[in-house]
Design a protein around this motif. Structure first.
Motif, short mmCIF file in Angstrom:
data_model
loop_
_atom_site.label_atom_id
_atom_site.label_comp_id
_atom_site.label_asym_id
_atom_site.label_seq_id
_atom_site.Cartn_x
_atom_site.Cartn_y
_atom_site.Cartn_z
N HIS A 1 10.03 15.68 -40.25
CA HIS A 1 9.18 16.68 -39.71
C HIS A 1 9.03 17.24 -38.37
O HIS A 1 8.15 17.78 -37.82
N HIS B 1 2.15 13.44 -36.97
CA HIS B 1 3.12 14.52 -36.57
C HIS B 1 4.10 14.02 -35.54
O HIS B 1 3.57 13.24 -34.61
N HIS C 1 10.29 19.57 -35.50
CA HIS C 1 10.06 21.26 -35.57
C HIS C 1 11.21 21.77 -34.95
O HIS C 1 11.20 23.23 -35.46
N TYR D 1 5.85 13.78 -46.80
CA TYR D 1 6.92 14.76 -46.44
C TYR D 1 7.96 14.53 -47.48
O TYR D 1 9.23 14.89 -47.10
N TYR E 1 0.12 21.55 -46.40
CA TYR E 1 -0.92 20.57 -46.29
C TYR E 1 -1.58 20.17 -47.63
O TYR E 1 -1.83 21.04 -48.45
N GLU F 1 2.52 17.28 -46.80
CA GLU F 1 1.69 16.78 -45.72
C GLU F 1 0.20 16.38 -46.06
O GLU F 1 -0.59 17.01 -45.67
ZN ZN Z 1 3.02 19.54 -40.37
#
Ligand code: ZN
Length: 466
Positions: free
Chosen positions: A125, A249, A127, A423, A430, A400
């Motif tokens: 995850h 995260h 970004h 994930y 979410y 998530e």
């Molecule tokens: Zn996220």
């Protein structure tokens, strides 16, 4: 008040686990027979999944790739010798969603000579990384002025690399005789993102992955899971694979177009460099409401200190690994079919995709939402799975989920290790708990499935874990 609600959620889960036991024996029809220990082999594999210059990051609404800090990898292992092969894989991408997730499972399954229901694929995850949904990309292409969400040819090359890496790894599979579990505390990384609330319990500000807001930094950590868990596989005395699990995260900073596996991936790479003969994997747990915001100012040095703290957790977990012979191995699966969040209205989403002038995120995120709505209509299931190794369980969840799901899974098997990889198929984005839906906030605004999904996940977990 909030913590009582959360505790109630976890206690409810533990109590319900017992009640579900009887039915699980009937419903866990996909369970494989136990291993005959002597025949068990493991084939670790890895391949590069670093996107080319110009590739979209995080679905196309942040700066595309301009350069590289460190490469992205997909790392996994195949377990052979206990029924059809089992494949477990972690990818340094933001997410792999819906049909794309199935495409990954099919590719890995074909290469390993197994079925896609015995393959689980998870994203870490990060970004500054690809976020792949075939249908969202299709929808975005219909609006001529939107950027590509991902590069189709690059993605195809990644799946080719996946097949090749698995096929090659299987040729040199080695015996696996022992398994071990260890856990280590990770200090000053994880913090709950949803602590700033008004008098009605509504989230007012998200703490996020980094924060410079003194008010948000001063708030306590809130509900987290402080333990990093490691599950290791051994060929007699030699550690062959170490899989690490932690719920946060994984971003220190992003949006600058510089590809990086970020602090969780960098900690994994540090362990990998220290133990080149052992394949190290990292899985992000139920981190939907967890980020480093309390301890991360988003600066460049922050990435380094967060990496140090994660690596310390991995080393602490490794220090308490006690290998034991693998006596039993069982793979279980459960399918769920969530309902869409009623807030997702197809017509409005189309309009949002067309609305100009507006930020790309406000036009591209609705493409992901619409792709989810179309998926719910097809009733394509989500696959949850669990690998039981003696008393240790690796639990594989989609998207998530909030950290309460991970704590609930552990409560269902009190005293016995559960390592949670979330994930997986990131289609729903979410997954708040039912009570957290009422609190609103960013995660609830971007939860694509209905509050009742909690019931589906909890009962699937009970069957997987019982
Ligand atoms: Zn996220």
């Amino acid at each position: 008040m909030k913590s009582i609600t959360r505790r109630g959620f976890i206690q409810h889960s533990a109590l319900a686990a017992g009640a579900a036991l009887a039915s699980s024996r009937l419903q866990a029809a996909t369970a494989a027979p136990s291993a005959s220990a002597g025949s068990l082999h493991i084939a670790p594999f890895r391949f590069d999944v670093t996107p080319p210059i110009g590739h979209a990051c995080c679905g196309g609404w942040i700066k595309p790739v301009i350069d590289y800090d460190d490469p992205l990898e997909a790392i996994g292992f195949v377990l052979l010798g206990s029924g059809p092969p089992i494949v477990i894989c972690a990818v340094d991408w933001t997410g792999i969603l819906n049909e794309a997730h199935l495409a990954w499972r099919v590719a890995l399954a074909e290469a390993a000579g197994t079925s896609p229901d015995r393959v689980t694929v998870h994203c870490v995850h990060q970004h500054n990384a690809p976020f792949v949904c075939f249908d969202a990309a299709r929808l975005a292409r219909e609006e001529k002025d939107l950027p590509e969400i991902y590069d189709v040819d690059f993605h195809r090359r990644c799946l080719d690399a996946a097949r090749a890496a698995v096929a090659l790894a299987i040729k040199s599979a080695r015996p696996v005789s022992h398994v071990a579990h260890g856990s280590g505390r990770v200090d000053e990384v994880a913090s709950n993102r949803r602590l700033a609330r008004d008098a009605n319990g509504r989230v007012t500000k998200m703490r996020g992955s980094s924060s410079k807001d003194p008010e948000l930094i001063a708030l306590p950590e809130g509900l987290i899971d402080p333990l990093l868990r490691t599950v290791a596989f051994y060929d007699r005395g030699t550690k062959v694979v170490a899989a690490h699990y932690y719920a946060t995260h994984p971003m220190s900073y992003y949006g600058d177009g510089r590809v990086s596996s970020d602090f969780c991936g960098l900690a994994r790479k540090r362990l990998q460099a220290a133990e080149p003969a052992c394949t190290h994997l990292y899985f992000t747990g139920c981190a939907g409401d967890i980020g480093a915001g309390k301890y991360n100012d988003g600066s460049k040095p922050a990435r380094a200190w967060l990496t140090d703290r994660m690596a310390r957790g991995m080393v602490a977990a490794a220090a308490v690994l006690k290998p034991e012979p693998i006596a039993t191995l069982e793979w279980r699966t459960q399918e769920i079919r969530p309902m869409p969040n009623p807030a997702l209205l197809t017509g409005a989403l189309r309009e949002l995709m067309q609305k100009q002038p507006t930020a790309l995120v406000s036009r591209l995120r609705p493409a992901f939402k619409l792709a989810s709505v179309r998926r719910w209509k097809r009733q394509d299931p989500f696959l949850l799975s669990a690998l039981h190794l003696n008393e240790t369980v690796l639990l594989h969840l989609p998207a998530e989920p909030f950290v309460a799901y991970q704590l609930a899974a552990q409560a269902m098997r009190a005293g016995r290790p559960v390592a949670v990889a979330a994930y997986g198929d990131n289609g729903p984005w979410y997954i708040p708990t039912k009570t957290e839906f009422a609190g609103g906030g960013y995660e609830v605004d971007h939860a694509f499935c209905a509050p009742g999904t909690e019931d589906l996940i909890l009962s699937a977990m009970q069957r997987l874990l019982a």
